[in-house]
Write an enzyme that holds these catalytic residues in place. Structure first.
Site, PDB file in Angstrom:
ATOM      1  CE1 TYR A 183       3.109   6.644  -8.885  1.00 15.93           C
ATOM      2  CE2 TYR A 183       0.719   6.560  -8.654  1.00 15.93           C
ATOM      3  CZ  TYR A 183       1.918   5.936  -8.955  1.00 15.93           C
ATOM      4  OH  TYR A 183       1.921   4.628  -9.348  1.00 15.93           O
TER       5      TYR A 183
ATOM      6  CE  LYS B 157       4.243   5.275 -12.956  1.00 12.53           C
ATOM      7  NZ  LYS B 157       5.506   4.507 -13.105  1.00 12.53           N
TER       8      LYS B 157
END
Length: 396
Positions: free
Chosen positions: A141, A145
């Protein structure tokens, strides 16, 4: 929406039709999957674009995370958190990775996959975590990002960009009303299990700062930042971190204590209508110790331990054994997924956000409040967040 309905009553739909126009699209596709005529109309009439599309699973498939979190920001805007140690500055991440190579790697592996199945799903999750750790990130994640933000930095163009980095987002502090929340996310699965008497232990450091921020304060900060940079029109990247770790820290241990106190005074009820008792939480710094403890506890609670002692192996024993292993695996997987959060040592600098607030008028600051320094965390969790969780997520 509920509050808006109460205000407008029968004219609610008429009011919303004047304010909103829904257009289907796909952030993973070029031009968002929107037809040229509609895209042109949007370009001529929209002044601010807010990108809140993301997959927030810590152990997401690598191809999905790249598609949504990394490619998506090339089309719109994004925010990003990472897993560093120490003070984390409010500066944009410059391109330092070969992002195209990461995408080619995923495409190559997908081509060799005969079909989408559970095996390839797990391989993609493992690949995401592996690639993240190779480049110094804690999860797929945060890695995806970060790459999304890097792509923004390399393609800024001639528009002002705001990158908003909120920390652990939880229920509203005030607006539209205290305690509003939609999903069982971040801290909430643990709070829910705790209230149900099912949280046997935690694989976390209780002294780690949780860095919680109410969602309405994140929204207010976003509105303030959009207003400031939308008016200026200067084509640059402006980063705002919205969190509490630097100015009003609350530890995981604090939150567990508040939760313990709340559920002892306001217990949940079991299927028979009896109050569920709460036991003191044990903390573990080793995944091995944690796994051993919950395996022992679950085996004992289920009655499987007694069956083993008495050497009773029946169909009931087989069923209990299967249920125990499934439950143990659930807790171990949950512990591994949240390991980054449970041992995170970074603190997010919020100087830019504080400066933004100082530039606002007294009336604006009152209307668009995001002063995390003023939050009393015990009051927030015991009187706002957990009651809101019970009402809006558990549907009591």
């Amino acid at each position: 929406m509920k509050k808006v309905k109460e205000v407008h009553g029968e004219k609610y739909e008429e009011f919303m039709m004047k304010k909103l126009v829904a257009i289907p699209g796909n952030i993973c596709e070029s031009d968002l999957g929107i037809d040229p005529l509609t895209a042109n109309h949007i370009a001529n009439n929209v002044h601010v674009i807010v990108n809140s599309a993301a997959t927030t699973n810590f152990d997401e498939r690598y191809d999905v995370a790249l598609s949504v979190n990394t490619k998506g920001p090339s089309h719109l805007l994004t925010y990003v958190n990472d897993g560093r140690v120490g003070k984390i500055e409010e500066t944009a991440l410059v391109p330092m990775l070969d992002i195209e190579n990461e995408m080619k790697l995923v495409s190559s592996l997908m081509e060799h996959s005969v079909q989408e199945n559970q095996h390839s799903n797990q391989n993609m999750k493992q690949l995401g975590l592996q690639r993240a750790k190779i480049h110094g990130w804690k999860s797929c994640y945060t890695f995806s990002k970060a790459m999304g933000e890097m792509k923004i930095s390399s393609t800024i163009g001639d528009i002002p960009i705001v990158i908003l980095r909120p920390s652990v987002i939880e229920s509203t502090y005030k607006e539209p009303f205290p305690g509003w929340i939609e999903e069982n996310r971040m801290l909430d699965p643990f709070l829910t299990l705790f209230g149900k008497g099912q949280l046997l232990g935690l694989f976390v450091d209780p002294q780690v700062i949780a860095d919680v921020v109410p969602v309405d304060m994140v929204v207010n900060a976003a509105i303030a930042a959009m207003a400031k940079h939308g008016i200026s029109g200067i084509p640059n990247i402006n980063v705002y971190q919205i969190g509490s770790s630097m100015v009003n820290p609350v530890t995981i241990g604090n939150i567990v204590d508040y939760t313990n106190e709340y559920f002892k005074s306001n217990p949940l009820l079991d299927s028979k209508g009896d109050e569920i008792s709460i036991s003191k939480t044990k903390y573990f710094s080793s995944i091995g110790d944690f796994s051993h403890y919950i395996t022992t506890e679950i085996t004992r609670e289920s009655g499987l331990m007694e069956a083993l002692i008495n050497n009773v192996k029946t169909s009931l024993y087989t069923k209990l054994d299967r249920q125990c292993k499934k439950r143990v695996q659930f807790f171990i997987q949950m512990a591994k997924t949240y390991e980054t959060f449970g041992f995170f040592r970074g603190r997010f600098e919020i100087g830019n956000a504080q400066k933004l607030r100082e530039e606002m008028s007294k009336e604006e600051r009152k209307k668009f409040e995001f002063e995390v320094e003023d939050i009393n965390w015990k009051e927030y969790f015991c009187r706002i967040h957990i009651p809101g969780l019970r009402k809006h997520v558990l549907k009591e």
